[in-house]
Design a protein around this motif. Structure first.
Motif: not given
Length: 450
Positions: A131-141, A151-155, A159-161
């Motif tokens: 289920x889990x996903x690894x993403x890059x900091x500041x990403x937007x998808x 998308x850290x750029x948005x979340x 609502x946070x991570x």
């Protein structure tokens, strides 16, 4: 209802009344009313011509006649869904397959990059059972709820991570922990992904996918060090996950050296899933997911049909084919390589002249100019970047900023952007920076006037 042309003020007033303030405009203090586009140029209601340096959606040029013609001609004959046999969809899939590694041979057609990334997430979870996903900091998808979550750029502003999302450092060799003087930043940044995966596994989490833009855009026009993706893919696959390359911003020859930006990471590197959007349709809503037979078969095993009402329609596929035709006939990939190299050279000359230009990075027609307040700390020159963009607009050049500090000037023009355009834009940038150095003292590195 008014029958004549509506003035800019009236259009703005109507927009403010009818559209949410969340739907923002470029240059909100003095927005431009654009009424026409052609090639790398856009025109306002007064007929003023602007050089478009940021519209990577109009990939082969605004209103390219061959793309417009393809859409018009197919619209006159048939536009329906993909449940009927039609040559366009199979011809288009075949043409796309010829640009990709052989392993990526199954295609799904959709309407937007957000839809593509959402489907990629579903494919990854079904194939891996995780289920889990690894993403890059500041990403937007993308803007769907599933993609805001990765998308850290948005979340970070919402609502946070979520507990199933794990964030790895952006592979930024200018601002990140491993910089240009590191002996092997690719391995160092990939080791950070390994660390993030290990930390998740210690908590009982299972990794379904690693998502990354092949060249992170919102993160600040980042060029990951060569070899980073293969190293990351190894860590992710050993954890039972798949590698998703988001090519929505940077695919279709923009990087010049290759058709796909992930190919910058080495000939042997092949993602498990590739997502496409934006430039794929030159402004027409088209998107695509390419994946392997194994991933596709696992998705099929659910017995649940995948159907998209407009994805893969005869018109959308005719447009997609026309874009590929134009790229080939006008040799736009090679053009991006030569013009992009020239633009990088010109910008590099300005870097030697203007200390506010901290870093010039890019490949092909994907370039970032990182503005700094201080060379030692590399503090983002956010206000100065905003000032430069505003002044460029006054000079009929459309540019914008990106990056966590909103201090990176981003160049992602239509692929027909010319050598003369590059000369003109850099000359205007030089004049603006020179004037700013004389009038604005907010940057510590700006040369002191006698």
């Amino acid at each position: 209802m008014a029958t004549g042309p509506r003035g800019k003020a009236a259009t703005l007033a109507l927009r403010r009344r009818l559209l949410s303030n969340s739907c923002r405009l470029f240059f909100p203090e003095d927005p431009i009313k654009i009424v026409r586009g052609q090639g790398q140029y856009m025109y306002d209601e007064q007929g003023a011509e602007y050089i478009d340096c940021i519209n990577n959606v109009a990939h082969v040029g605004h209103c390219h006649p061959l793309v417009v013609q393809a859409a018009h001609e197919q619209n006159q004959v048939l536009n329906t869904n993909s449940r009927y046999l039609h040559d366009n969809i199979v011809d288009y899939a075949q043409r796309l397959s010829e640009t990709l590694p052989e392993k990526l041979c199954v295609f799904y057609f959709l309407n937007s990059g957000s839809e593509a990334n959402d489907l990629a997430l579903r494919l990854a979870r079904q194939y891996t059972g995780h289920w889990d996903v690894v993403v890059l900091d500041h990403a937007y998808h993308g803007h769907l709820s599933s993609l805001i979550d990765i998308s850290p750029y948005k979340f970070r502003d919402l609502d946070g991570q979520k507990e199933w999302v794990h964030v790895a450092p952006l592979p930024d060799t200018y601002r990140g922990p491993y910089r240009e003087d590191h002996p092997n930043p690719a391995v160092a940044y990939a080791s950070e992904v390994k660390r993030v995966v290990g930390s998740a596994q210690e908590k009982g989490r299972k990794i379904a996918a690693f998502f990354a833009e092949s060249l992170p855009s919102v993160g600040g026009q980042i060029i990951p060090p060569a070899g980073y993706f293969p190293e990351v893919a190894g860590h992710i696959r050993r954890a039972g996950g798949v590698f998703v390359a988001d090519e929505i911003q940077v695919g279709f020859g923009r990087v010049g050296k290759h058709f796909w930006a992930f190919q910058l990471q080495g000939e042997d590197f092949v993602p498990d899933i590739v997502t496409m959007g934006k430039s794929i349709g030159n402004g027409h809503p088209v998107a695509c997911v390419a994946t392997t037979q194994a991933v596709a078969r696992a998705f099929e095993a659910t017995g649940v049909e995948y159907f998209n009402t407009f994805g893969g329609s005869p018109v959308s596929c005719a447009v997609g084919l026309a874009v590929l035709d134009v790229l080939e006939k006008e040799q736009l990939q090679a053009h991006a390589a030569s013009v992009g190299s020239f633009l990088m050279e010109l910008l590099g000359q300005q870097k030697a002249k203007h200390p506010i230009l901290g870093d010039i990075r890019g490949v092909g027609l994907f370039i970032g100019v990182d503005l700094i307040k201080d060379e030692a700390t590399r503090m983002p020159a956010t206000e100065e970047a905003d000032y430069v963009v505003s002044r460029l607009k006054e000079n009929y050049i459309l540019l914008s900023t990106d990056g966590p500090g909103r201090n990176v000037l981003k160049f992602k023009p239509p692929m027909c952007f010319s050598l003369d355009n590059a000369r003109h834009v850099v000359a205007r940038l030089d004049a603006i920076l020179t004037d700013m150095e004389e009038k604005v003292r907010s940057c510590e590195t700006l040369r002191l006037q006698p």
